[in-house]
Design a protein around this motif. Structure first.
Motif, PDB file in Angstrom:
ATOM      1  N   ALA A  21       0.689  36.973  47.555  1.00  0.00           N
ATOM      2  CA  ALA A  21       1.436  37.195  49.007  1.00  0.00           C
ATOM      3  C   ALA A  21       0.143  36.895  50.252  1.00  0.00           C
ATOM      4  O   ALA A  21      -0.512  38.052  50.126  1.00  0.00           O
ATOM      5  CB  ALA A  21       1.534  38.307  49.266  1.00  0.00           C
ATOM      6  N   TYR A  22       0.635  35.899  50.858  1.00  0.00           N
ATOM      7  CA  TYR A  22      -0.533  35.367  51.961  1.00  0.00           C
ATOM      8  C   TYR A  22       0.425  34.991  53.038  1.00  0.00           C
ATOM      9  O   TYR A  22       1.696  35.785  53.263  1.00  0.00           O
ATOM     10  CB  TYR A  22      -0.581  34.033  52.153  1.00  0.00           C
ATOM     11  CG  TYR A  22      -1.336  33.777  50.366  1.00  0.00           C
ATOM     12  CD1 TYR A  22      -3.031  34.461  51.293  1.00  0.00           C
ATOM     13  CD2 TYR A  22      -1.176  33.881  49.812  1.00  0.00           C
ATOM     14  CE1 TYR A  22      -3.948  34.324  49.966  1.00  0.00           C
ATOM     15  CE2 TYR A  22      -2.304  33.533  48.108  1.00  0.00           C
ATOM     16  CZ  TYR A  22      -3.357  33.493  48.499  1.00  0.00           C
ATOM     17  OH  TYR A  22      -4.726  33.794  47.568  1.00  0.00           O
ATOM     18  N   PRO A  23      -0.184  35.206  54.518  1.00  0.00           N
ATOM     19  CA  PRO A  23       0.495  35.283  56.207  1.00  0.00           C
ATOM     20  C   PRO A  23       1.322  33.444  55.509  1.00  0.00           C
ATOM     21  O   PRO A  23       1.235  32.576  54.958  1.00  0.00           O
ATOM     22  CB  PRO A  23      -0.324  35.169  57.016  1.00  0.00           C
ATOM     23  CG  PRO A  23      -1.641  35.540  56.085  1.00  0.00           C
ATOM     24  CD  PRO A  23      -1.249  34.972  54.785  1.00  0.00           C
ATOM     25  N   SER A  24       1.791  33.017  56.718  1.00  0.00           N
ATOM     26  CA  SER A  24       2.341  31.441  57.151  1.00  0.00           C
ATOM     27  C   SER A  24       1.206  30.280  56.307  1.00  0.00           C
ATOM     28  O   SER A  24       1.870  29.521  56.028  1.00  0.00           O
ATOM     29  CB  SER A  24       3.099  31.701  57.722  1.00  0.00           C
ATOM     30  OG  SER A  24       4.841  32.370  57.924  1.00  0.00           O
ATOM     31  N   ALA A  25       0.092  30.939  57.668  1.00  0.00           N
ATOM     32  CA  ALA A  25      -0.363  29.754  57.904  1.00  0.00           C
ATOM     33  C   ALA A  25      -1.622  29.577  56.476  1.00  0.00           C
ATOM     34  O   ALA A  25      -1.664  28.386  56.440  1.00  0.00           O
ATOM     35  CB  ALA A  25      -1.923  30.145  58.547  1.00  0.00           C
ATOM     36  N   ILE A  26      -1.463  30.180  55.079  1.00  0.00           N
ATOM     37  CA  ILE A  26      -2.079  29.832  54.208  1.00  0.00           C
ATOM     38  C   ILE A  26      -1.306  29.695  53.688  1.00  0.00           C
ATOM     39  O   ILE A  26      -1.274  28.306  52.658  1.00  0.00           O
ATOM     40  CB  ILE A  26      -3.180  31.571  53.315  1.00  0.00           C
ATOM     41  CG1 ILE A  26      -4.481  31.487  54.521  1.00  0.00           C
ATOM     42  CG2 ILE A  26      -3.098  30.704  51.959  1.00  0.00           C
ATOM     43  CD1 ILE A  26      -4.461  33.228  54.076  1.00  0.00           C
ATOM     44  N   ASP A  28       1.749  28.273  53.768  1.00  0.00           N
ATOM     45  CA  ASP A  28       2.016  26.645  54.513  1.00  0.00           C
ATOM     46  C   ASP A  28       0.865  25.363  53.730  1.00  0.00           C
ATOM     47  O   ASP A  28       1.687  23.800  53.848  1.00  0.00           O
ATOM     48  CB  ASP A  28       2.277  26.652  56.088  1.00  0.00           C
ATOM     49  CG  ASP A  28       3.792  27.254  56.588  1.00  0.00           C
ATOM     50  OD1 ASP A  28       4.695  27.386  55.329  1.00  0.00           O
ATOM     51  OD2 ASP A  28       3.195  27.459  57.362  1.00  0.00           O
ATOM     52  N   ALA A  29      -0.262  25.389  54.516  1.00  0.00           N
ATOM     53  CA  ALA A  29      -0.977  25.020  54.096  1.00  0.00           C
ATOM     54  C   ALA A  29      -1.320  24.440  52.938  1.00  0.00           C
ATOM     55  O   ALA A  29      -1.267  23.478  51.920  1.00  0.00           O
ATOM     56  CB  ALA A  29      -2.708  25.390  54.484  1.00  0.00           C
ATOM     57  N   ALA A  30      -1.327  25.566  52.173  1.00  0.00           N
ATOM     58  CA  ALA A  30      -1.012  25.800  50.058  1.00  0.00           C
ATOM     59  C   ALA A  30      -0.338  24.653  48.892  1.00  0.00           C
ATOM     60  O   ALA A  30      -0.244  23.853  48.873  1.00  0.00           O
ATOM     61  CB  ALA A  30      -1.602  26.638  49.428  1.00  0.00           C
ATOM     62  N   LEU A  31       1.198  24.825  50.748  1.00  0.00           N
ATOM     63  CA  LEU A  31       1.922  24.312  49.483  1.00  0.00           C
ATOM     64  C   LEU A  31       1.765  23.037  50.220  1.00  0.00           C
ATOM     65  O   LEU A  31       2.247  22.056  49.496  1.00  0.00           O
ATOM     66  CB  LEU A  31       3.352  24.727  50.146  1.00  0.00           C
ATOM     67  CG  LEU A  31       3.876  26.335  49.742  1.00  0.00           C
ATOM     68  CD1 LEU A  31       4.870  26.890  50.390  1.00  0.00           C
ATOM     69  CD2 LEU A  31       4.382  25.848  47.994  1.00  0.00           C
ATOM     70  N   ARG A  32       1.318  22.447  51.092  1.00  0.00           N
ATOM     71  CA  ARG A  32       1.710  20.976  51.915  1.00  0.00           C
ATOM     72  C   ARG A  32       0.343  20.167  50.842  1.00  0.00           C
ATOM     73  O   ARG A  32       0.905  19.328  50.857  1.00  0.00           O
ATOM     74  CB  ARG A  32       0.899  21.249  52.944  1.00  0.00           C
ATOM     75  CG  ARG A  32       1.028  19.572  54.487  1.00  0.00           C
ATOM     76  CD  ARG A  32       1.021  19.757  55.801  1.00  0.00           C
ATOM     77  NE  ARG A  32      -0.331  20.775  55.828  1.00  0.00           N
ATOM     78  CZ  ARG A  32       0.322  21.849  56.640  1.00  0.00           C
ATOM     79  NH1 ARG A  32       1.473  22.750  57.612  1.00  0.00           N
ATOM     80  NH2 ARG A  32      -0.939  22.562  56.744  1.00  0.00           N
ATOM     81  N   ILE A 142       2.208  24.904  42.628  1.00  0.00           N
ATOM     82  CA  ILE A 142       2.114  26.235  43.450  1.00  0.00           C
ATOM     83  C   ILE A 142       3.844  26.079  44.343  1.00  0.00           C
ATOM     84  O   ILE A 142       4.250  24.661  44.161  1.00  0.00           O
ATOM     85  CB  ILE A 142       1.181  26.296  44.881  1.00  0.00           C
ATOM     86  CG1 ILE A 142       0.205  26.145  44.276  1.00  0.00           C
ATOM     87  CG2 ILE A 142       1.635  27.292  45.827  1.00  0.00           C
ATOM     88  CD1 ILE A 142      -0.944  25.802  45.671  1.00  0.00           C
ATOM     89  N   ARG A 143       4.360  26.958  43.751  1.00  0.00           N
ATOM     90  CA  ARG A 143       6.300  27.090  44.934  1.00  0.00           C
ATOM     91  C   ARG A 143       5.710  28.349  45.550  1.00  0.00           C
ATOM     92  O   ARG A 143       5.010  29.086  45.803  1.00  0.00           O
ATOM     93  CB  ARG A 143       6.529  27.304  44.091  1.00  0.00           C
ATOM     94  CG  ARG A 143       6.673  26.039  42.971  1.00  0.00           C
ATOM     95  CD  ARG A 143       7.894  25.818  41.599  1.00  0.00           C
ATOM     96  NE  ARG A 143       8.840  26.874  41.359  1.00  0.00           N
ATOM     97  CZ  ARG A 143       8.616  28.235  40.730  1.00  0.00           C
ATOM     98  NH1 ARG A 143       8.561  28.358  39.777  1.00  0.00           N
ATOM     99  NH2 ARG A 143      10.242  29.153  41.132  1.00  0.00           N
TER     100      ARG A 143
END
Length: 191
Positions: A21-26, A28-32, A142-143
Motif C-alpha cells: 500500500a502506497y500514496p498515489s505518487a509512488i 502512479d509512478a510504478a504503474l506508469r 504491477i496491478r
C-alpha cells in the motif's frame, strides 16, 4: 486446524503475488513505468505481504494516510524464494537481524472485518541490499487494485460477505530447507 505458520498466497507455476500500500505518487509512478521508480525509496526497507486480508487490515482498506493505493505486485517465485532463503526472523538474535538483508515477521492473520485469527501471516522486509533485485529482476507485473479495494471496503462496511470476491490464496509450497529456519510449516508439495 490451520497450521500456525504457513505462507498463503495467490501464485502460479512461475510467480507469486505480494501486496503493498502506497500514496498515489509512488503508485502512479510504478504503474506508469511497470516497476518501482522514485519517489519509491531504494534506501529503506520495503515490506511485501502475500496476504491480501492482512494488508487490508494494515491499510484500513486503503484509508490510512500514505496507504491509499493498493498494488498487487507479481514477483518471480525464484526471487521470492531467494528472499526467504536470505531472511532472518525479527524475533531472532539482534546481531543476526541487524546484518540480514531480509527480515521475516509473523503477525496474526486477519478476517475480512479485521479480527485476529488463530494463525499467522508472513510479512517480508526487503532491505537495501535486495531492493534493486526486487524491482529490477523479480517484479513481473504491477496491478492497481485500488478501485477493487474501495468497492470491497464499501461492501464490508455495509455488512456484506465479500470473502468470495477476495484474491484467491492457498498454501504456498516453501522448500523445507528455506522454510524451517523461518518456522514455516508444510514444505514443498509440488508446483
Amino acid at each position: 486446524m490451520t497450521p500456525l505458520y504457513q505462507v498463503r498466497a495467490d501464485y502460479d507455476a512461475d510467480s507469486i503475488v505480494v501486496y503493498q500500500a502506497y500514496p498515489s505518487a509512488i503508485a502512479d509512478a510504478a504503474l506508469r513505468h511497470g516497476r518501482f521508480v522514485p519517489p519509491f525509496s531504494f534506501q529503506r526497507m520495503t515490506w511485501i505481504k502475500p496476504s491480501f486480508r492482512w494488508l487490508m487490515h494494515r491499510s484500513n482498506w486503503g484509508r490510512k494516510s500514505g496507504q491509499e493505493r493498493t498494488l498487487a505486485v507479481r514477483v518471480s517465485r525464484a526471487g521470492w524464494e531467494s528472499a526467504l532463503a536470505a531472511a532472518v526472523l525479527t524475533t531472532g538474535e539482534p546481531d543476526r537481524l541487524r546484518d540480514a538483508p531480509v527480515h521475516v515477521q509473523w503477525d496474526p492473520e486477519r478476517s475480512v472485518r479485521g479480527a485476529a485469527l488463530n494463525h499467522y501471516s508472513i510479512q517480508v522486509g526487503l532491505g537495501r541490499a535486495v531492493i534493486r533485485e526486487f524491482v529490477e529482476e523479480w517484479t513481473v507485473d504491477i496491478r492497481d487494485l485500488t478501485p477493487t479495494v474501495r468497492k470491497l471496503a464499501e461492501q464490508v462496511h455495509a455488512g456484506a460477505d465479500v470473502r468470495r470476491r477476495l484474491p484467491p490464496e492457498r498454501v504456498y509450497p516453501v522448500p523445507p530447507e528455506i522454510g524451517r529456519p523461518l518456522l514455516i510449516e508444510g514444505g514443498r508439495t509440488g508446483r
